[in-house]
Design a protein around this motif. Sequence first.
Motif, PDB file in Angstrom:
ATOM      1  N   ILE A   1      -9.047  -1.985  -5.311  1.00 45.98           N
ATOM      2  CA  ILE A   1      -7.625  -1.695  -5.092  1.00 45.98           C
ATOM      3  C   ILE A   1      -6.822  -1.975  -6.358  1.00 45.98           C
ATOM      4  N   GLN A   2      -7.111  -3.101  -6.995  1.00 45.87           N
ATOM      5  CA  GLN A   2      -6.315  -3.512  -8.163  1.00 45.87           C
ATOM      6  C   GLN A   2      -6.541  -2.617  -9.374  1.00 45.87           C
ATOM      7  N   THR A   3      -7.722  -2.013  -9.481  1.00 44.81           N
ATOM      8  CA  THR A   3      -8.006  -1.167 -10.641  1.00 44.81           C
ATOM      9  C   THR A   3      -7.666   0.294 -10.401  1.00 44.81           C
ATOM     10  N   THR A   4      -7.203   0.612  -9.195  1.00 43.81           N
ATOM     11  CA  THR A   4      -6.840   2.000  -8.892  1.00 43.81           C
ATOM     12  C   THR A   4      -5.435   2.288  -9.395  1.00 43.81           C
ATOM     13  N   GLU A   5      -5.292   3.442 -10.087  1.00 45.31           N
ATOM     14  CA  GLU A   5      -4.000   3.796 -10.673  1.00 45.31           C
ATOM     15  C   GLU A   5      -2.986   4.205  -9.609  1.00 45.31           C
ATOM     16  N   SER A   6      -3.382   5.102  -8.686  1.00 40.86           N
ATOM     17  CA  SER A   6      -2.395   5.680  -7.765  1.00 40.86           C
ATOM     18  C   SER A   6      -2.903   5.760  -6.328  1.00 40.86           C
ATOM     19  N   ARG A   7      -3.812   6.701  -6.046  1.00 39.48           N
ATOM     20  CA  ARG A   7      -4.247   6.953  -4.661  1.00 39.48           C
ATOM     21  C   ARG A   7      -5.364   5.999  -4.259  1.00 39.48           C
ATOM     22  N   VAL A   8      -5.143   5.281  -3.163  1.00 42.06           N
ATOM     23  CA  VAL A   8      -6.172   4.402  -2.608  1.00 42.06           C
ATOM     24  C   VAL A   8      -6.590   4.984  -1.259  1.00 42.06           C
ATOM     25  N   ASN A   9      -7.824   5.517  -1.205  1.00 40.43           N
ATOM     26  CA  ASN A   9      -8.326   6.190  -0.002  1.00 40.43           C
ATOM     27  C   ASN A   9      -9.165   5.228   0.834  1.00 40.43           C
ATOM     28  N   PHE A  10      -8.703   4.957   2.037  1.00 40.38           N
ATOM     29  CA  PHE A  10      -9.424   4.083   2.964  1.00 40.38           C
ATOM     30  C   PHE A  10     -10.144   4.921   4.026  1.00 40.38           C
ATOM     31  N   VAL A  11     -11.344   4.488   4.374  1.00 39.37           N
ATOM     32  CA  VAL A  11     -11.994   4.946   5.603  1.00 39.37           C
ATOM     33  C   VAL A  11     -12.246   3.696   6.433  1.00 39.37           C
ATOM     34  N   VAL A  12     -11.673   3.651   7.625  1.00 34.40           N
ATOM     35  CA  VAL A  12     -11.794   2.455   8.461  1.00 34.40           C
ATOM     36  C   VAL A  12     -12.326   2.824   9.832  1.00 34.40           C
ATOM     37  N   LEU A  13     -12.941   1.842  10.457  1.00 33.94           N
ATOM     38  CA  LEU A  13     -13.477   1.998  11.810  1.00 33.94           C
ATOM     39  C   LEU A  13     -12.594   1.204  12.754  1.00 33.94           C
ATOM     40  N   ARG A  14     -12.068   1.860  13.767  1.00 34.74           N
ATOM     41  CA  ARG A  14     -11.134   1.198  14.683  1.00 34.74           C
ATOM     42  C   ARG A  14     -11.668   1.224  16.103  1.00 34.74           C
ATOM     43  N   GLN A  15     -11.548   0.081  16.755  1.00 35.31           N
ATOM     44  CA  GLN A  15     -11.880   0.002  18.173  1.00 35.31           C
ATOM     45  C   GLN A  15     -10.606   0.162  18.970  1.00 35.31           C
ATOM     46  N   PRO A  16     -10.678   0.857  20.109  1.00 33.19           N
ATOM     47  CA  PRO A  16      -9.463   1.014  20.908  1.00 33.19           C
ATOM     48  C   PRO A  16      -8.988  -0.314  21.426  1.00 33.19           C
ATOM     49  N   GLY A  17      -7.665  -0.471  21.604  1.00 35.91           N
ATOM     50  CA  GLY A  17      -7.106  -1.701  22.147  1.00 35.91           C
ATOM     51  C   GLY A  17      -6.114  -2.297  21.182  1.00 35.91           C
ATOM     52  N   VAL A  18      -5.412  -3.310  21.633  1.00 36.60           N
ATOM     53  CA  VAL A  18      -4.398  -3.988  20.838  1.00 36.60           C
ATOM     54  C   VAL A  18      -5.009  -5.255  20.295  1.00 36.60           C
TER      55      VAL A  18
END
Length: 665
Positions: A380-397
């Motif tokens: 993240i710190q070495t990225t100039e502009s666009r930071v692309n995340f792929v995350v896995l989410r479980q349903p629920g709060v």
Amino acid sequence: LCCECGQFHLLWDNHLYTFQDEVDDDLICHICLQPLLQPMDTPCGHTYCFKCLENFMQEYNFCPMDRKKLSFQQCHKSSLLVRNLLDKLIVFCPFKAECQQTMQRCELEAHLQNRCPGFKKYRSELQRKKNPISKGKEDPPTKVETNTLKDPEVPSGGSSLVAESSAAAVVSLGTAEPGLVNPAFEETEEGENLPQRTSLVAETTTIEIHREDPEEELGMRIVGGKDTPLGNIVVQEVLRDSVIAADGRIAPGDHILEVNGVNISSVTHCQAVSFLRHPGPVLHLMVLQEKGFSSKTAQQDSTSATNREVIHVTLIKRDRSEPLGIKLIRKTDEAGIFILDLLEGGLAAKNGKLSRNDRVLSINGQDLRQGTPEAAAQIIQTTESRVNFVVLRQPGVQLSDPVEDGSTSNSSSSSSSSNGGSPVHHRRRLDQNHYRRKSNYQKGYISHEKTVAIKKEPKESLGITIGGGRDNKNKLPIYVTSVQPIGCLFRDGRIKRGDVLLSINGIDLTHLNYYEAVSALKSNAASHSVILKALEILSLNSTEPSLDIKEQGFSWSPLWITWLGLPSYLHCCQDIVLSKGNLESWGFSIVGGFEESKGNQPFFIKTIVPGTPAFRDRKLKCGDEIVAVNGVPAIGMSNSELIPMLKEQRNKVTLTVVSWPGSLV
């Protein structure tokens, strides 16, 4: 795969169905928040799934809705009419790719066994997998895709992280980093071969409160707000014979997420009070309620069986040094990196597409499924502009409470809890410096001492009413509840409602009970001159809503947040001694402590978990301030300093706390 419902779930869990239409709330189980299966009625008039109620009653002896005493033997099957209504609910075939049919729920099993091409294809593929010749072939695709790490893109619609009222959450509270643990929820060494209670189960519930008089107060006290270390709005107390008490569904410790559709999870304390005091015949509340611990094994099994969603998010930095405002952690019981918190006002929080407890699969195409927070922060710190995340989410709060520390791309407020009890030191005297803190640590509030000298007629009254007193259960100082339009103080104008009275004509009022204070004020009011010393607590935030207008019909008392501005010599500390077994956790979480970005903040109790020693003791309350542990002052400590002290205790701990009453709504 279950041959009855066509979906993956644990053998002892309920079947899973995808319903065509929204199901009436009266047909929903308020444990699993799904349409009822094998419905069971309780003597108090509530209905739950057979398996849900059976599992719940193995740990608790009360009804989940109204918390009345209950045993499983007292419950009985629902009527045939109710069971038929449930069986006739229309569901989709789970194999949507090959079969788009809908049918009644009771017909799904027969459909899968005899008519569904998707289930037939699944069985044939299963047979091929068992055949050694076909071992090289790929498994059928599942709903959890983790092979999309090549070129993350932002979906056009984005993703919403708004909590659905029908979502149940299993919240991981695993350890973040070695040595930086959350001891209230940490398993003990003695219990390594026993089920490990490292997860909290929490559910969101939408509650509708009806009032015959729209102006009637709800009858509960709240603490917290984004302008305090607590963050969330938490119910501290439910008053007896109030509207909330009569409804019976809200309990101390519940987190209020929404009021009439308005998200209050990130508003100030005063704003939350304003929303909750708004008059009306019907009030819709969404609350998060903790149900206690679940075992690590069960949590892992249920997680693996849950349908999860892969989400692509792109954050755009204005320059390389701009922080994203994301706190990342590792867990002891699961590989990978997880989002612990999103800093308010940060880039990620403003974007709104990442959520707490998301598992980070990749950043800018670099696979982090076995990565570390340090590696993610470096990318993240070495990225100039666009930071692309792929995350896995479980349903629920996801509950945002008691995990702490780990590497971050930004640090945020901390939380922790305790686990222990060794030699108990006697609490030092209240007036010693080690219990003192600055009175204005709470940003936006300062205290100002004033002296008011008045000349008056001997028979002229002061014209004020007072509250508090050291006999009060919160041991409050004496404060002014009203200044009447008759009397010398109204004419003078310097004494205001909410002022804390320190002395009258040299007589100290700070240690008196209510009746002693009334007597002292009356006797000194008979003289020709009166000298009052008082403390005024001032808000420096002019943007806060004025609550005076909205208080018609409400009993006036100072807001909880204003008590936090009192100097420490007005604090009345009490010792709370907790005891536990070797394999138990204390069951409370704390927030606050020293942080470089925020300076010294007190430690507050944020969470008290049902079924734990802190819960059973009943003396500790959400919003209480911890000033010492076993006589050692907490002022100036950080989380990482206080946690080891708490961990040293094994079976007994003495917490010295200051308890302020929550704001009445």
